[in-house]
Design a protein around this motif. Structure first.
Motif, PDB file in Angstrom:
ATOM      1  N   VAL A   1      35.239  46.647  44.037  1.00  0.00           N
ATOM      2  CA  VAL A   1      34.653  45.484  43.393  1.00  0.00           C
ATOM      3  C   VAL A   1      35.584  44.949  42.311  1.00  0.00           C
ATOM      4  O   VAL A   1      35.769  43.740  42.153  1.00  0.00           O
ATOM      5  N   ALA A   2      36.211  45.852  41.591  1.00  0.00           N
ATOM      6  CA  ALA A   2      37.132  45.442  40.522  1.00  0.00           C
ATOM      7  C   ALA A   2      38.400  44.800  41.080  1.00  0.00           C
ATOM      8  O   ALA A   2      39.046  43.997  40.408  1.00  0.00           O
ATOM      9  N   ALA A   3      38.758  45.145  42.326  1.00  0.00           N
ATOM     10  CA  ALA A   3      40.026  44.673  42.899  1.00  0.00           C
ATOM     11  C   ALA A   3      39.967  43.230  43.374  1.00  0.00           C
ATOM     12  O   ALA A   3      40.984  42.539  43.395  1.00  0.00           O
ATOM     13  N   VAL A   4      38.783  42.742  43.778  1.00  0.00           N
ATOM     14  CA  VAL A   4      38.717  41.411  44.377  1.00  0.00           C
ATOM     15  C   VAL A   4      38.742  40.315  43.324  1.00  0.00           C
ATOM     16  O   VAL A   4      38.242  40.480  42.215  1.00  0.00           O
ATOM     17  N   ASP A   5      39.347  39.177  43.680  1.00  0.00           N
ATOM     18  CA  ASP A   5      39.329  37.996  42.819  1.00  0.00           C
ATOM     19  C   ASP A   5      38.090  37.146  43.070  1.00  0.00           C
ATOM     20  O   ASP A   5      37.638  36.429  42.186  1.00  0.00           O
ATOM     21  N   TYR A   6      37.576  37.213  44.301  1.00  0.00           N
ATOM     22  CA  TYR A   6      36.402  36.424  44.679  1.00  0.00           C
ATOM     23  C   TYR A   6      35.226  37.374  44.850  1.00  0.00           C
ATOM     24  O   TYR A   6      35.289  38.309  45.659  1.00  0.00           O
ATOM     25  N   PRO A   7      34.143  37.180  44.129  1.00  0.00           N
ATOM     26  CA  PRO A   7      33.047  38.163  44.126  1.00  0.00           C
ATOM     27  C   PRO A   7      32.466  38.488  45.493  1.00  0.00           C
ATOM     28  O   PRO A   7      32.003  39.600  45.724  1.00  0.00           O
ATOM     29  N   GLY A   8      32.483  37.539  46.431  1.00  0.00           N
ATOM     30  CA  GLY A   8      31.897  37.794  47.733  1.00  0.00           C
ATOM     31  C   GLY A   8      32.800  38.497  48.714  1.00  0.00           C
ATOM     32  O   GLY A   8      32.410  38.764  49.852  1.00  0.00           O
ATOM     33  N   ALA A   9      34.028  38.805  48.312  1.00  0.00           N
ATOM     34  CA  ALA A   9      35.003  39.375  49.239  1.00  0.00           C
ATOM     35  C   ALA A   9      34.920  40.893  49.308  1.00  0.00           C
ATOM     36  O   ALA A   9      34.470  41.560  48.374  1.00  0.00           O
ATOM     37  N   ILE A  10      35.389  41.424  50.430  1.00  0.00           N
ATOM     38  CA  ILE A  10      35.554  42.864  50.635  1.00  0.00           C
ATOM     39  C   ILE A  10      37.024  43.176  50.371  1.00  0.00           C
ATOM     40  O   ILE A  10      37.915  42.480  50.864  1.00  0.00           O
ATOM     41  N   TRP A  11      37.297  44.201  49.618  1.00  0.00           N
ATOM     42  CA  TRP A  11      38.686  44.568  49.342  1.00  0.00           C
ATOM     43  C   TRP A  11      39.202  45.537  50.397  1.00  0.00           C
ATOM     44  O   TRP A  11      38.589  46.569  50.666  1.00  0.00           O
ATOM     45  N   ASN A  12      40.322  45.205  51.017  1.00  0.00           N
ATOM     46  CA  ASN A  12      40.983  46.079  51.988  1.00  0.00           C
ATOM     47  C   ASN A  12      42.474  45.757  51.928  1.00  0.00           C
ATOM     48  O   ASN A  12      42.939  44.798  52.544  1.00  0.00           O
ATOM     49  N   ALA A  13      43.215  46.527  51.182  1.00  0.00           N
ATOM     50  CA  ALA A  13      44.586  46.175  50.841  1.00  0.00           C
ATOM     51  C   ALA A  13      45.530  46.141  52.039  1.00  0.00           C
ATOM     52  O   ALA A  13      45.484  47.011  52.910  1.00  0.00           O
ATOM     53  N   ALA A  14      46.383  45.135  52.068  1.00  0.00           N
ATOM     54  CA  ALA A  14      47.474  45.081  53.030  1.00  0.00           C
ATOM     55  C   ALA A  14      48.503  46.145  52.668  1.00  0.00           C
ATOM     56  O   ALA A  14      48.528  46.649  51.535  1.00  0.00           O
ATOM     57  N   CYS A  15      49.357  46.484  53.626  1.00  0.00           N
ATOM     58  CA  CYS A  15      50.450  47.405  53.329  1.00  0.00           C
ATOM     59  C   CYS A  15      51.308  46.817  52.218  1.00  0.00           C
ATOM     60  O   CYS A  15      51.647  45.621  52.239  1.00  0.00           O
ATOM     61  N   SER A  16      51.662  47.627  51.245  1.00  0.00           N
ATOM     62  CA  SER A  16      52.459  47.133  50.115  1.00  0.00           C
ATOM     63  C   SER A  16      53.824  46.629  50.551  1.00  0.00           C
ATOM     64  O   SER A  16      54.489  45.913  49.799  1.00  0.00           O
ATOM     65  N   CYS A  17      54.224  46.976  51.783  1.00  0.00           N
ATOM     66  CA  CYS A  17      55.500  46.507  52.316  1.00  0.00           C
ATOM     67  C   CYS A  17      55.409  45.098  52.886  1.00  0.00           C
ATOM     68  O   CYS A  17      56.421  44.532  53.317  1.00  0.00           O
ATOM     69  N   ASN A  18      54.207  44.520  52.879  1.00  0.00           N
ATOM     70  CA  ASN A  18      54.019  43.197  53.472  1.00  0.00           C
ATOM     71  C   ASN A  18      53.738  42.092  52.457  1.00  0.00           C
ATOM     72  O   ASN A  18      53.339  40.990  52.833  1.00  0.00           O
ATOM     73  N   TYR A  19      53.914  42.371  51.173  1.00  0.00           N
ATOM     74  CA  TYR A  19      53.764  41.338  50.151  1.00  0.00           C
ATOM     75  C   TYR A  19      54.606  41.736  48.940  1.00  0.00           C
ATOM     76  O   TYR A  19      55.141  42.845  48.871  1.00  0.00           O
ATOM     77  N   THR A  20      54.717  40.820  47.996  1.00  0.00           N
ATOM     78  CA  THR A  20      55.518  41.046  46.792  1.00  0.00           C
ATOM     79  C   THR A  20      54.600  41.102  45.574  1.00  0.00           C
ATOM     80  O   THR A  20      53.758  40.221  45.386  1.00  0.00           O
ATOM     81  N   VAL A  21      54.765  42.118  44.773  1.00  0.00           N
ATOM     82  CA  VAL A  21      53.983  42.229  43.547  1.00  0.00           C
ATOM     83  C   VAL A  21      54.457  41.171  42.556  1.00  0.00           C
ATOM     84  O   VAL A  21      55.658  41.040  42.300  1.00  0.00           O
ATOM     85  N   GLY A  22      53.517  40.394  42.003  1.00  0.00           N
ATOM     86  CA  GLY A  22      53.864  39.364  41.040  1.00  0.00           C
ATOM     87  C   GLY A  22      54.259  38.054  41.708  1.00  0.00           C
ATOM     88  O   GLY A  22      54.362  37.958  42.935  1.00  0.00           O
ATOM     89  N   ARG A  23      54.468  37.046  40.903  1.00  0.00           N
ATOM     90  CA  ARG A  23      54.862  35.715  41.373  1.00  0.00           C
ATOM     91  C   ARG A  23      55.953  35.144  40.474  1.00  0.00           C
ATOM     92  O   ARG A  23      56.091  35.560  39.323  1.00  0.00           O
ATOM     93  N   THR A  24      56.665  34.175  41.005  1.00  0.00           N
ATOM     94  CA  THR A  24      57.692  33.481  40.212  1.00  0.00           C
ATOM     95  C   THR A  24      57.262  32.075  39.836  1.00  0.00           C
ATOM     96  O   THR A  24      57.948  31.392  39.073  1.00  0.00           O
ATOM     97  N   LYS A  25      56.118  31.619  40.365  1.00  0.00           N
ATOM     98  CA  LYS A  25      55.599  30.289  40.054  1.00  0.00           C
ATOM     99  C   LYS A  25      54.082  30.366  39.868  1.00  0.00           C
ATOM    100  O   LYS A  25      53.433  31.269  40.391  1.00  0.00           O
TER     101      LYS A  25
END
Length: 461
Positions: free
Chosen positions: A216-240
Motif C-alpha cells: 500500500v505504501a509503494a503505490v502512487d495511485y491508491p487503487g493500484a496493486i503493487w507488483n514491482a517490475a524487475c529492477s533491470c527493466n527501469y532506471t531509478v530516478g529521473r533527469t526531467k
C-alpha cells in the motif's frame, strides 16, 4: 509498448533446431507486434470452431479449457501472424522467449514446423492442446479426471510460464472466470460452464493484489496493486520533471505483460498496467523512477499499458476506459499536468517512435471526456427498426420525436457525445454528433450528424 523492437529473442536458433528440421527461425519473424508487417492471408477461410473441437478430441483437453486459454490470450485473434510483445504467436499465444518455451514444445510434440504453428490457426490450436496435454500428463491427470475442467488448473497455470506464483494464479483465475462466463466470439461459442477450480499447489499462493502495509505504501495511485517490475527493466530516478502521460496497448494479456516486465530479458517496463475485463490496475514502477516504455521520451513521461492488441477493439472495454481515465486524472492533478491531448498522448504520437499503439480503435474523444470529469456513463439510446430503415427517437428535450431515418440492422446502439469531429450527414454539416457504439469491430467509427437545422447543437439522439 516501449523498447520492444530492440529486444533480441534469446537462443532462438537452438530452440528451433530442437523443434523441427527445416522450421522457419523465429528470429526471422518480426520481433515487435506494433511494427508495420504484411499479414499472411490464409488461402481458405478457417473454421476455428472445428479446429478447437478437433484439437480437444485429439489431445483429450476439455474444449472449454482450450477456448478459454485462447480467449484470455488473444480474444481468439491471430493478428495476421504477428507476434506479441513477449514473442508469442497466434490464437493460443505459443511463445519463444527465455522463460516460456511453449512454441518449441509444441513443435516437438506435434512434429509441425514452427512457421506453421505461428501462422496457421488450426496448427496453433493443435500445438497448444498438445502442450496442455503434456502438462496434464506430468501432473498425473488421467482417465475421467480429464473431463473435469476444474482439474486442469495447474496445467493451465504452467502453460502461462508466469514470472511467479501470484502472477500464474492471476492468469489462471482469469481463464477459469472465462470458462464460467462462457465465450461468444466470432466463429466460436462455448456455453457458460459451472466449474470449481482445483488449484492444488496454487491454493496456498496469495492472489496478486493481496494488500500488505508495504504494498500500500509503494503505490502512487491508491487503487493500484503493487507488483514491482524487475529492477533491470527501469532506471531509478529521473533527469526531467514529469510533464506528460503515455497511453500504450500491451500487445499481449494483462498477466503476460506483468510477467514480461518482471523478466530480465524484457528490457522494457511501464508504470501501470490495466486489465481489460474490469479495469484492475497494477503499478510496476514508481512514478519517481523512469520506466522504459517510450524510448527517448522516457525521462518526462508516465507510461500506462492497457491490456489488448491494437487491431482488436473488443479489448477496449468501458471498464478499462473509466479505470484508466480515473488514473490519468489522478496523475495529472498530482503532477500539475494539463488534461489535454498535448500532454496525454499515445505512444505513436511522441517523437522518435516506431510503434502504432494505441491505434485507430482507441476512442480518444470518449476517453478525454472521462479524463476531464465528463459523464462517466454516457447515455445509450436504442435504434428500433421501422419499415426499411432505422428511426432515431430524440432525447426528452425533443419530446421523443422521430427526427431521422437511416438504413441499418434491426438494433444498434449509439453513445451520445457532446462535441466531436465535423460530420456531414442528412444534408447538414456540423460538429455535434452521435457515434455508433462499436460492436466488436462491427460498425466501428460510424458517426451520425444532427439533421435538424432548427435545433443546432442538439445531437441526433
Amino acid at each position: 509498448m516501449g523498447k520492444i523492437a530492440r529486444v533480441p529473442v534469446p537462443k532462438l536458433s537452438a530452440l528451433l533446431a530442437a523443434a523441427a528440421a527445416g522450421a522457419l527461425a523465429l528470429s526471422a519473424l518480426p520481433s515487435n507486434a506494433a511494427e508495420p508487417v504484411q499479414p499472411v492471408q490464409p488461402a481458405v477461410t478457417t473454421d476455428i470452431s472445428s479446429a478447437f473441437t478437433a484439437a480437444s478430441a485429439k489431445y483429450d483437453v476439455p474444449r472449454e479449457v482450450l477456448v478459454a486459454v485462447g480467449y484470455a490470450e488473444s480474444h481468439l485473434e491471430d493478428h495476421g501472424g504477428r507476434p506479441s510483445q513477449s514473442n508469442g504467436y497466434g490464437v493460443m499465444h505459443l511463445v519463444s522467449n527465455n522463460k516460456n518455451p511453449t512454441m518449441s514444445e509444441a513443435a516437438k510434440l506435434t512434429g509441425l514446423p514452427v512457421e506453421k504453428l505461428a501462422k496457421d490457426i488450426p496448427s496453433n490450436i493443435q500445438g497448444a492442446a498438445a502442450v496442455l496435454d503434456s502438462y496434464a500428463d506430468s501432473a498425473g491427470l488421467q482417465g475421467d479426471a480429464r473431463k473435469d475442467s476444474g482439474r486442469w488448473y495447474e496445467a493451465v497455470a504452467r502453460y502461462s510460464h508466469s514470472a511467479d506464483g501470484p502472477t500464474a494464479r492471476l492468469y489462471t483465475d482469469e481463464v477459469f472466470r472465462i470458462i464460467g462466463a462462457g465465450v461468444q466470439a466470432e466463429g466460436v461459442t462455448v456455453a457458460p460452464t459451472k466449474v470449481t477450480p482445483q488449484r492444488g499447489t496454487y491454493a496456498k499462493v496469495a492472489p496478486l493484489g493481496t494488500r500488505t502495509e508495504s504494498s500500500v505504501a509503494a503505490v502512487d495511485y491508491p487503487g493500484a496493486i503493487w507488483n514491482a517490475a524487475c529492477s533491470c527493466n527501469y532506471t531509478v530516478g529521473r533527469t526531467k520533471a514529469i510533464s506528460a502521460i503515455t497511453i500504450h496497448v500491451t500487445q499481449g494479456s494483462y498477466a503476460g505483460t506483468i510477467s514480461w516486465f518482471k523478466n530480465s530479458a524484457a528490457q522494457v517496463s511501464a508504470h501501470y498496467v490495466i486489465r481489460s475485463s474490469d479495469g484492475q490496475i497494477t503499478q510496476m514502477v514508481a512514478e519517481k523512477d523512469k520506466a522504459w516504455h517510450v524510448g527517448t521520451e522516457n525521462p518526462y513521461t508516465v507510461g500506462i499499458e492497457h491490456e489488448g492488441f491494437v487491431d482488436n477493439p473488443s479489448w477496449f472495454t468501458d471498464a478499462m476506459y473509466k479505470s484508466s481515465a480515473a488514473l490519468v486524472r489522478n496523475i495529472a492533478d498530482r503532477r500539475g499536468i494539463p488534461k489535454d491531448r498535448a500532454h496525454i498522448k499515445g505512444h505513436s504520437e511522441f517523437p522518435n517512435q516506431t510503434h502504432t499503439d494505441p491505434g485507430p480503435n482507441w476512442n480518444w474523444t470518449y476517453y478525454m471526456q472521462l479524463v476531464n470529469g465528463g459523464n462517466p456513463n454516457p447515455p445509450t439510446y436504442n435504434f428500433t427498426t421501422y419499415g426499411s430503415g432505422v428511426r432515431v427517437r430524440a432525447t426528452p428535450r425533443l419530446n421523443g420525436t422521430i427526427i431521422t431515418e437511416l438504413p441499418g440492422p434491426t438494433q444498434v446502439f449509439v453513445t451520445c457525445q457532446v462535441q466531436g469531429d465535423t460530420v456531414t450527414a442528412e444534408g447538414t454539416t456540423n460538429n455535434w454528433w452521435a457515434k455508433l457504439r462499436d460492436q466488436g469491430g462491427y460498425m466501428t467509427n460510424i458517426y451520425i450528424s444532427d439533421p435538424n437545422p432548427k435545433l443546432p447543437g442538439v445531437p441526433v439522439c
